[in-house]
Scaffold this active site. Sequence first.
Site, PDB file in Angstrom:
ATOM      1  N   CYS A   1      -0.614  -2.103  15.275  1.00 11.32           N
ATOM      2  CA  CYS A   1      -0.522  -1.788  13.559  1.00 11.32           C
ATOM      3  C   CYS A   1      -1.121  -2.959  13.029  1.00 11.32           C
ATOM      4  O   CYS A   1      -0.794  -4.130  13.503  1.00 11.32           O
ATOM      5  CB  CYS A   1       0.940  -1.736  13.511  1.00 11.32           C
ATOM      6  SG  CYS A   1       1.483  -1.640  11.797  1.00 11.32           S
TER       7      CYS A   1
ATOM      8  N   CYS B   1       4.431  -4.639  16.248  1.00 11.16           N
ATOM      9  CA  CYS B   1       3.783  -3.582  17.008  1.00 11.16           C
ATOM     10  C   CYS B   1       2.203  -3.973  17.307  1.00 11.16           C
ATOM     11  O   CYS B   1       1.591  -4.252  16.076  1.00 11.16           O
ATOM     12  CB  CYS B   1       4.038  -2.176  16.328  1.00 11.16           C
ATOM     13  SG  CYS B   1       5.866  -1.947  16.398  1.00 11.16           S
TER      14      CYS B   1
ATOM     15  N   CYS C   1       3.464   8.698   1.041  1.00 11.06           N
ATOM     16  CA  CYS C   1       3.695   7.682   2.219  1.00 11.06           C
ATOM     17  C   CYS C   1       3.981   6.304   1.581  1.00 11.06           C
ATOM     18  O   CYS C   1       3.126   5.585   1.104  1.00 11.06           O
ATOM     19  CB  CYS C   1       2.569   7.823   3.141  1.00 11.06           C
ATOM     20  SG  CYS C   1       3.040   6.599   4.475  1.00 11.06           S
TER      21      CYS C   1
ATOM     22  N   CYS D   1       5.573  -6.983   7.995  1.00  9.99           N
ATOM     23  CA  CYS D   1       6.428  -6.536   9.008  1.00  9.99           C
ATOM     24  C   CYS D   1       6.564  -7.325   9.868  1.00  9.99           C
ATOM     25  O   CYS D   1       5.707  -8.061  10.514  1.00  9.99           O
ATOM     26  CB  CYS D   1       6.106  -4.959   9.254  1.00  9.99           C
ATOM     27  SG  CYS D   1       7.145  -4.402  10.515  1.00  9.99           S
TER      28      CYS D   1
ATOM     29  N   GLU E   1       0.963  -1.049  -0.060  1.00 12.51           N
ATOM     30  CA  GLU E   1       0.023  -0.132  -0.050  1.00 12.51           C
ATOM     31  C   GLU E   1       0.913   1.200   0.002  1.00 12.51           C
ATOM     32  O   GLU E   1       2.165   1.144   0.613  1.00 12.51           O
ATOM     33  CB  GLU E   1      -0.895  -0.019   1.270  1.00 12.51           C
ATOM     34  CG  GLU E   1      -1.743  -1.171   1.475  1.00 12.51           C
ATOM     35  CD  GLU E   1      -2.490  -1.186   2.804  1.00 12.51           C
ATOM     36  OE1 GLU E   1      -3.176  -1.961   2.994  1.00 12.51           O
ATOM     37  OE2 GLU E   1      -2.125  -0.438   3.709  1.00 12.51           O
TER      38      GLU E   1
ATOM     39  N   CYS F   1      -1.877   1.629   7.921  1.00 12.17           N
ATOM     40  CA  CYS F   1      -1.154   0.674   7.170  1.00 12.17           C
ATOM     41  C   CYS F   1      -1.851  -0.767   7.295  1.00 12.17           C
ATOM     42  O   CYS F   1      -1.947  -1.228   8.466  1.00 12.17           O
ATOM     43  CB  CYS F   1       0.296   0.634   7.705  1.00 12.17           C
ATOM     44  SG  CYS F   1       1.280   2.170   7.477  1.00 12.17           S
TER      45      CYS F   1
END
Length: 360
Positions: free
Chosen positions: A119, A116, A105, A112, A92, A335
């Site tokens: 997220c 976290c 962005c 990832c 994205e 995200c």
Amino acid sequence: MTYKIDNLSIKELQKFIIDLNEKPFRAKQLYKWIYQKGITSFEEMTDLPLNFRDKLSDIFEFTKITPIEQLLSKLDGSIKVLFELEDKNYIESVLMFDGERVTACVSTQVGCRMGCKFCNTAKIGLIRNLTSGEIIRQIIYLKDLARQNNKLLSNIVFMGMGEPLDNYENLTNSLDIILDEDGLNFSHRKVTVSTCGIIDKLYTLSKNYKVNIAISLNASSNKIRSKLMPINKKFNIEEIIKSIKNLPIPKRKRITIEYVLIDGINNTKRDANLLVKLLKGLPVKVNLIVYNKIKDSQFNPPDLNYALNFQKTLINNGVATFIRKSFGQDIEAACGQLYAKYYKERGLWKRSNLTQEIKQ
């Protein structure tokens, strides 16, 4: 064997050119065609000799990323794009409009691995790093998209999917192209790299690049930050504060501290006062980010008054603090949200929700 021409630095490209018995200045010509004019066909590079273009076509090809979904925010005009990569993975990017400031962005990874808890990208896990070509192609696409809206792309932030410093080599390869006057020709003042706090890579980046740095802190105690951000077990708050003091920051530049405000987790008066003690006197500014609610998450955004009071506490104690404007709240701009939606709608979402309950 063919190579992706947009994965190469100017030095690597020059070596290829010399090996082809061509003059080194041809590399700069190629760079301008690829990055300043956005051309992805050697046939269109009309100031290059025909036989040279034929050689290039035999050796090189261009990275392809394909936009498959594009959402326009009715609230602020921001545009979120879901790209399909050549291996059928997805990433994205977001284009944000704020007056004359137009920001791309961009993502650096498919997924990832930092984990976290607040997220959505963390739920994906790390699938793979993006190549520098895939990073750059996002920027070129968003640059053209801005132009279609009669705007010029002014800023680039590495705040999309993934941890930029976890893909250090391809990140810096893309920075070389972004900052090169024969490449995308952006000023280092207009480029920001955000990190969850991989301190060793942060030192290396700061020594070699003058780009802006943003560090996601999101808590004022190690107890809470470790629960929110597993990276804190390796690089804790004390390490981050030490790095801020020791990083080679140019005069008049400040590191941005990103702090996502989550209701009942890290948004109390006590949290604000502890944050003051940590940051007072350091070359920083704080961006408070009201948590962007994710579907199926137990976390919630605080009332705006909490954010305002948090900001007031920091400002009154000499810490420059801003509440960052949230873009695209009606188009799932956080995200990983569009990625997750796309997979769920097609019955492909198999990864478990990694969010766990956090109590102070």
